[in-house]
Design a protein around this motif. Structure first.
Motif, PDB file in Angstrom:
ATOM      1  N   ILE A 586     -13.387  21.145 -67.708  1.00 43.90           N
ATOM      2  CA  ILE A 586     -12.604  20.066 -68.302  1.00 43.90           C
ATOM      3  C   ILE A 586     -12.286  20.443 -69.748  1.00 43.90           C
ATOM      4  O   ILE A 586     -13.176  20.811 -70.510  1.00 43.90           O
ATOM      5  N   LEU A 588      -9.879  19.351 -73.358  1.00 46.65           N
ATOM      6  CA  LEU A 588      -9.051  18.400 -74.104  1.00 46.65           C
ATOM      7  C   LEU A 588      -8.338  19.205 -75.179  1.00 46.65           C
ATOM      8  O   LEU A 588      -8.880  19.445 -76.251  1.00 46.65           O
ATOM      9  N   ALA A 612      -7.296  17.246 -69.850  1.00 55.37           N
ATOM     10  CA  ALA A 612      -7.355  15.824 -70.191  1.00 55.37           C
ATOM     11  C   ALA A 612      -6.217  15.443 -71.131  1.00 55.37           C
ATOM     12  O   ALA A 612      -5.862  16.195 -72.038  1.00 55.37           O
ATOM     13  N   ARG A 613      -5.685  14.230 -70.925  1.00 53.66           N
ATOM     14  CA  ARG A 613      -4.630  13.712 -71.795  1.00 53.66           C
ATOM     15  C   ARG A 613      -5.190  13.143 -73.091  1.00 53.66           C
ATOM     16  O   ARG A 613      -4.547  13.171 -74.138  1.00 53.66           O
ATOM     17  N   ASP A 614      -6.406  12.597 -73.019  1.00 50.40           N
ATOM     18  CA  ASP A 614      -7.027  11.932 -74.159  1.00 50.40           C
ATOM     19  C   ASP A 614      -8.528  11.856 -73.890  1.00 50.40           C
ATOM     20  O   ASP A 614      -8.992  12.223 -72.790  1.00 50.40           O
ATOM     21  N   ASP A 616     -10.565   9.361 -73.140  1.00 50.93           N
ATOM     22  CA  ASP A 616     -10.952   8.573 -71.961  1.00 50.93           C
ATOM     23  C   ASP A 616     -10.694   9.348 -70.670  1.00 50.93           C
ATOM     24  O   ASP A 616     -11.518   9.310 -69.731  1.00 50.93           O
ATOM     25  N   HIS A 617      -9.565  10.020 -70.608  1.00 55.27           N
ATOM     26  CA  HIS A 617      -9.240  10.811 -69.416  1.00 55.27           C
ATOM     27  C   HIS A 617     -10.240  11.959 -69.252  1.00 55.27           C
ATOM     28  O   HIS A 617     -10.630  12.302 -68.125  1.00 55.27           O
ATOM     29  N   TYR A 618     -10.661  12.563 -70.355  1.00 59.95           N
ATOM     30  CA  TYR A 618     -11.667  13.634 -70.324  1.00 59.95           C
ATOM     31  C   TYR A 618     -12.940  13.133 -69.637  1.00 59.95           C
ATOM     32  O   TYR A 618     -13.497  13.787 -68.743  1.00 59.95           O
ATOM     33  N   ASP A 620     -13.260  10.499 -67.683  1.00 58.93           N
ATOM     34  CA  ASP A 620     -12.970  10.181 -66.270  1.00 58.93           C
ATOM     35  C   ASP A 620     -13.026  11.432 -65.401  1.00 58.93           C
ATOM     36  O   ASP A 620     -13.634  11.427 -64.316  1.00 58.93           O
ATOM     37  N   LEU A 621     -12.378  12.495 -65.842  1.00 60.77           N
ATOM     38  CA  LEU A 621     -12.359  13.732 -65.061  1.00 60.77           C
ATOM     39  C   LEU A 621     -13.768  14.291 -64.880  1.00 60.77           C
ATOM     40  O   LEU A 621     -14.153  14.691 -63.770  1.00 60.77           O
TER      41      LEU A 621
END
Length: 667
Positions: A586, A588, A612-614, A616-618, A620-621
């Protein structure tokens, strides 16, 4: 120069005394005018011949000294001083293995010769055999009286610092200073050892002491003013330090003082290397630092461009302590470069030469052993008449920061190994890749930015997993846990990583985050304290493992459920490892090169699902992959299908050659 010839009636012993008196007065050439004919007329007189050879060595005429002293050893095989002086001359001539062979024999014959063990240690250090140097210095201390021990204790400390054992180095350096309180070199090495241990106040005091003892070496005081923590508590601390850095540069701007090229290699006057890990753009501050130094250095002009010849002569330079990653990164490239178009010269400081040469081989490579003094190394590179010089790293130490300033080639460039602008006006190009640079990246570099369209800098092979993979128990890890591994050195663990880890551990009760400590250890303790302070009880599920061997590290990768990039400084070679083993990683990405490596590798594979887009997305993944075996298996299969694009990449070779031609104006 006045040549003093002895009267024809003067007794040889009187001539020898006059010559030794001249040596004592520093009149070496006058002494040689007496000793050379004396030794020729009396080749069987040991004092005449040996002093003749030693004087030639002191004058830097090493090959002549070797010839004289080899004859002396042949005539006087049982005279130890002849062998010891011969070994010194051989070292001066760069014949290190020959020197070590002579030392071995001389010390076999006279094992209580403290100076012999000391000088053998110096030669071992020159050869990059640091552990053996430590042993030789310790033997020297057994045979030297206390009054003559300080230089040996100092060099022992220096060798231990090179071995990244600064805590151990401090003891002999303190012993040296107890015997010689004003010994500037020992104060300097002790300051380095304290800095490597994170003891910044003690380090600053040591550097200031050196400047007080040597007022013309003012740059050590500058270095004291610029000391920088390896690990910061938070972003506010980084911002405060950067404000202080700018203020320090402004305060020093109008102070007098020139930089002596003979001392640049250990001056510490370069920008702090830890700027790399602060997650900020660097151009303004790196340029301001360079502009402070520029008027304090001679105005070096580039050598004239070479004319004639069918091939372009490309140099690659790396200094001791940085050769390991250099070897790994160019090992696949060098044999594949077009030798009809390019002649390759690999220049390595002498202690790293044997290791680098053994790893990369001889085929089609011209090898150049560089002096560890940066001004001497620059002169050697100029003499090599290069067309273009690639600096592997610029700014990770004093040697590689100042070498480009001395303009050793008509054109010079650097690239991703130290992935930020140098800020140095003498650096012509920075070579990067479209895979990791946004369209407006040029404004972040003082150099002319050149990008390659489709590769990630190197031709490499996928990692080989260990034949006997370790178990979780081998690392003291629980079987029932989801393992999130970040394999970067602690300096890369930016404070912005902490809330990501906290969120992961809050979301995943079975989660355990694995980090790897530093080789010297100074960064590990403050990182642990920061995580405990900022994460509270969650920090109990963070494990800081010690540094691992290559095979154990690859085995540890294989045990991880998810691999994590820290923000601002992603993995590079470690990302090749993880993705080569088809492990979900993962990342960012940031707009800066050093924060975009892994995303570039995903771009090379045509995948973007783990970018990751941001923040929070990091999170989540990471949590989804660690807690969902089916999703994890899907991504491992996907990576196996696509990771071949990262390896055996011929575009890395062709695009590098094309970039060279663009720099040289041939493309």
């Amino acid at each position: 120069m006045t040549v003093l010839l002895p009267p024809m009636t003067e007794h040889p012993e009187q001539t020898l005394k006059r010559a030794l008196a001249l040596i004592g007065d520093g009149r070496l050439e006058d002494a040689l005018a007496l000793l050379a004919p004396l030794a020729a007329r009396h080749p069987g007189v040991p004092a005449a011949v040996i002093n003749h050879g030693e004087l030639l060595r002191r004058l830097g005429r090493f090959d002549e000294a070797v010839a004289v002293l080899e004859k002396a050893v042949a005539r006087l095989p049982d005279l130890p001083v002849a062998r010891f002086n011969l070994a010194l001359a051989l070292r001066g001539a760069g014949r290190l293995e020959d020197a070590l062979a002579v030392y071995r024999e001389a010390l076999r014959r006279q094992p209580d010769h403290g100076d012999g063990w000391y000088n053998q240690g110096n030669t071992l250090l020159d050869s990059g055999r640091d552990e053996e140097a430590v042993a030789s210095y310790r033997r020297a201390l057994q045979h030297l009286p206390p009054a003559r021990q300080p230089r040996t204790l100092n060099n022992l400390g220096s060798a231990l610092i090179l071995l990244r054992r600064p805590t151990e180095a401090a003891a002999p350096l303190r012993d040296a200073l107890a015997l010689a309180p004003d010994y500037a070199d020992a104060h300097l090495n002790l300051a380095v050892a304290n800095e490597r241990q994170g003891q910044m106040a003690s380090a600053a005091a040591g550097y200031r002491r050196v400047s007080a003892l040597r007022p013309d070496h003012w740059w050590h005081e500058l270095h004291a003013d610029l000391l920088c923590p390896d690990v910061f508590d938070d972003n506010a601390a980084i911002d405060a330090w950067q404000d202080g850095y700018a203020a320090t540069l402004a305060r020093w701007r109008d102070r007098p003082g020139q930089l002596d090229p003979a001392h640049l290699h250990h001056s510490g006057a370069e920008p702090p290397p830890t700027l790399m890990y602060q997650g900020r753009a660097d151009l303004a501050v790196k340029s301001a630092h360079a502009d402070l130094l520029a008027p304090r250095l001679p105005d070096y002009q580039p050598p004239a461009a070479r004319t004639g010849g069918d091939r372009r002569r490309i140099g690659m330079v790396v200094n001791h302590g940085h050769e390991g990653i250099f070897i790994r990164s160019v090992l696949g490239l060098l044999p594949r470069l077009d030798r009809q178009r390019f002649e390759i010269v690999v220049a390595v400081t002498r202690p790293a030469l044997d290791r680098t040469r053994a790893a990369l081989g001889e085929d089609g490579i011209t090898w150049l052993a560089l002096d560890p003094r940066v001004d001497q190394a620059a002169a050697q590179l100029r003499a090599a008449r290069l067309d273009l010089l690639y600096h592997w790293e610029v700014g990770s130490d004093s040697f590689n920061y100042f070498l480009p300033w001395l303009r050793p080639a008509p054109l010079q460039y650097t690239s991703w190994a130290w992935p930020l602008t140098t800020g140095i006006p003498a650096m012509d190009f920075f070579l990067s890749s479209d895979l990791v640079e946004p369209a407006d990246a040029a404004h972040r570099y003082r150099e002319n930015l050149i990008t390659m369209p489709g590769n990630m800098f190197t031709w490499t092979t996928p990692p080989e997993p260990p034949s006997r993979p370790p178990t979780r128990g081998d690392f003291g890890l629980p079987e029932r846990a989801n393992l999130y591994l970040c394999a970067q050195n602690p300096r890369k663990i930016h404070p912005d990583f902490d809330p990501l880890v906290a969120a992961i551990l809050e979301r995943d009760p079975l989660g355990r985050v694995l980090l790897i400590g530093s080789q010297e250890g100074a960064e590990t303790a403050p990182l642990r304290r920061r995580l405990q302070r900022r994460l509270g009880p969650l920090a109990e599920r963070i494990t800081l493992l010690p540094r691992q061997s290559r095979q154990r590290y690859l085995g540890l990768l294989g045990l991880a459920d998810v691999v994590l990039d820290p923000p601002h400084y992603s993995g590079a070679n470690t990302s090749y490892d993880a993705l080569g083993l088809a492990l979900p990683l993962i990342t960012l990405p940031s707009p800066l090169l050093r924060g975009h490596f892994t995303a570039g590798l995903y771009g090379r594979m045509g995948l973007n699902g783990l970018i990751a887009r941001d923040p929070d997305h990091y999170v989540d993944l990471a949590v989804a992959l660690a807690t969902d075996p089916a999703l994890r298996a899907h991504w491992r299969d996907t990576l196996r299908q696509h990771n071949g694009a990262l390896f055996h990449d011929e575009r890395a070779v062709r695009e590098l050659e094309d970039a060279w031609e663009r720099m040289l104006g041939d493309g």
